[in-house]
Enzyme design. Structure first.
Site, mmCIF file in Angstrom:
data_model
loop_
_atom_site.group_PDB
_atom_site.id
_atom_site.type_symbol
_atom_site.label_atom_id
_atom_site.label_comp_id
_atom_site.label_asym_id
_atom_site.label_seq_id
_atom_site.Cartn_x
_atom_site.Cartn_y
_atom_site.Cartn_z
ATOM 1 N N GLU A 31 0.926 -0.992 0.035
ATOM 2 C CA GLU A 31 0.156 -0.113 0.294
ATOM 3 C C GLU A 31 0.848 1.410 0.124
ATOM 4 O O GLU A 31 0.807 1.925 -0.772
ATOM 5 C CB GLU A 31 -1.128 -0.023 0.936
ATOM 6 C CG GLU A 31 -1.906 -1.064 1.696
ATOM 7 C CD GLU A 31 -2.953 -1.161 -0.006
ATOM 8 O OE1 GLU A 31 -3.364 -0.574 -0.612
ATOM 9 O OE2 GLU A 31 -3.380 -2.476 -0.366
ATOM 10 N N HIS A 34 1.678 2.126 -3.835
ATOM 11 C CA HIS A 34 0.400 2.868 -4.187
ATOM 12 C C HIS A 34 0.315 4.423 -3.907
ATOM 13 O O HIS A 34 0.204 5.173 -4.449
ATOM 14 C CB HIS A 34 -0.626 2.521 -3.498
ATOM 15 C CG HIS A 34 -0.835 1.259 -4.727
ATOM 16 N ND1 HIS A 34 -0.890 0.421 -5.916
ATOM 17 C CD2 HIS A 34 -1.237 -0.211 -3.889
ATOM 18 C CE1 HIS A 34 -1.308 -0.493 -5.808
ATOM 19 N NE2 HIS A 34 -1.330 -1.253 -4.554
#
Length: 381
Positions: A31, A34
């Protein structure tokens, strides 16, 4: 042993702790990638959560609300413009439409970069862990079998086999890197098991460390009967691949080769899983395991050594990378596919089209995960 006792034996506290830690680290870095690619392109990230479910702690930093959530199962980032926009009418009614800012306003390559960053981070982490392992522990040699233990008063001891001996040839033939056994491709040293299942005369060509660390070569010959009066006979050795020390450069190149070789194996494993899911075949599959099976593997690795845990972490990151790249809507690979479809159509999908595809994709992934968990639990009944 009852179902609950079997389950408790599999889900040990140490195994659970290490499993949650390894998965949390892999998901956090996924994450974070991202997040980094979105911010690098000027897209706001509204929230970043470690864990799922109810929020336990939160703090606003650099325009992002950083959260610690109750359930330690993964995490998520809320990137501006990725979810539909909420529209309120004058009468208080709420509707949704496709976002036009943030992620939605990025060019196709920018969207793909954000989506690809997560799986790529896990892939790079796996390669890094493999490089660290190979450079520190050496590289397994597929064409050499090292004798790791010899049982006292065994046939192996009678033949003069010793711990540390390296078998380089079997029955006068060099051990190949790989070979076909019952339709499967196995590494060469694993063929020793099949040889010991075959009656008749056999020979091992050995390398043994002699005085002043010189290598001595010798051949051991013996007649072998795998079973006597219905009882399986044991030679009395523990063995595995020989380990060859290497430098960082060779370790890195081997990591890249190992990763490339893993791709078709992983694709076959996922294909087999989808086939079993579509036919509701709940039989066990050693290539794909659920959360309980993963915890068992981690428990065994934790009991062996820290390096065994590093190897499990490598496999977890490889699995997470490849799974997220599967072109199923709801996964990163599915979102990338929708972006590419929009490029080919020269216009993005409509809100209703994209919403219907994503809902179907999420439903499929949820059912697939449920199937894996149920299959994982069913072996305890």
């Amino acid at each position: 042993m009852s179902f609950l006792q079997s389950l408790a034996a599999a889900l040990t506290p140490v195994g659970l702790l290490w499993t949650l830690l390894l998965i949390s680290i892999a998901t956090f870095l996924h994450e974070l990638a991202h997040y980094a690619l979105a911010r690098w392109q000027g897209v706001q990230v509204k929230s970043f959560s470690i864990g799922m479910g109810p929020i336990v702690f939160k703090r606003l930093w650099r325009g992002t609300e950083w959260r610690l959530s109750l359930l330690p199962i993964g995490g998520y980032v809320e990137i501006d413009g990725m979810a539909p926009e909420e529209v309120r009418t004058g009468e208080g009614e709420v509707s949704y439409r496709q976002a036009t800012r943030g992620f939605a306003a990025l060019p196709a390559w920018g969207k793909i970069a954000v989506l690809l960053a997560g799986p790529l981070m896990n892939l790079l982490l796996a390669i890094g862990l493999m490089t660290l392992t190979f450079s520190s522990q050496g590289i397994p040699a597929p064409d050499r079998a090292r004798i790791e233990s010899v049982q006292p008063d065994s046939r192996a001891q009678t033949l003069g086999l010793r711990t540390g001996d390296v078998i380089t040839a079997i029955d006068g033939r060099d051990i190949p890197d790989t070979l076909q056994v019952d339709g499967r491709t196995v590494t060469g040293w694993e063929n020793l098991r099949n040889v010991l299942g075959t009656p008749g005369p056999h020979s091992f060509t050995l390398e043994r460390a002699g005085p002043s660390r010189t290598l001595e070569t010798r051949t051991v010959t013996f007649d072998w009967t795998p079973t006597v009066n219905g009882q399986r006979q044991l030679l009395g050795i523990g063995y595995g691949p020989d380990i060859v020390p290497v430098g960082v450069g060779t370790a890195f190149r081997t990591s890249l080769t190992t990763t490339a070789e893993a791709v078709p194996q992983v694709l076959r494993a996922f294909g087999n899983l989808f086939g079993r899911f579509l036919t509701l075949n709940f039989s066990q599959d050693e290539n794909v395991t659920g959360p309980i099976g993963t915890t068992e593997i981690v428990s065994r690795a934790a009991a062996l050594s820290p390096w065994a845990l590093v190897q499990v972490a490598t496999l977890l990151n490889l699995s997470l990378a490849f799974f997220n790249l599967i072109p199923i809507p709801g996964l990163d690979g599915g979102r990338i596919l929708l972006v590419l479809v929009g490029v080919l159509r020269r216009r993005p999908l409509s809100f209703s089209q994209e919403q219907a595809i994503n809902v179907a994709g999420f439903a499929f992934v949820l059912l697939l995960m449920t199937f894996v968990v149920v299959r994982d639990v069913s072996r305890f009944f």
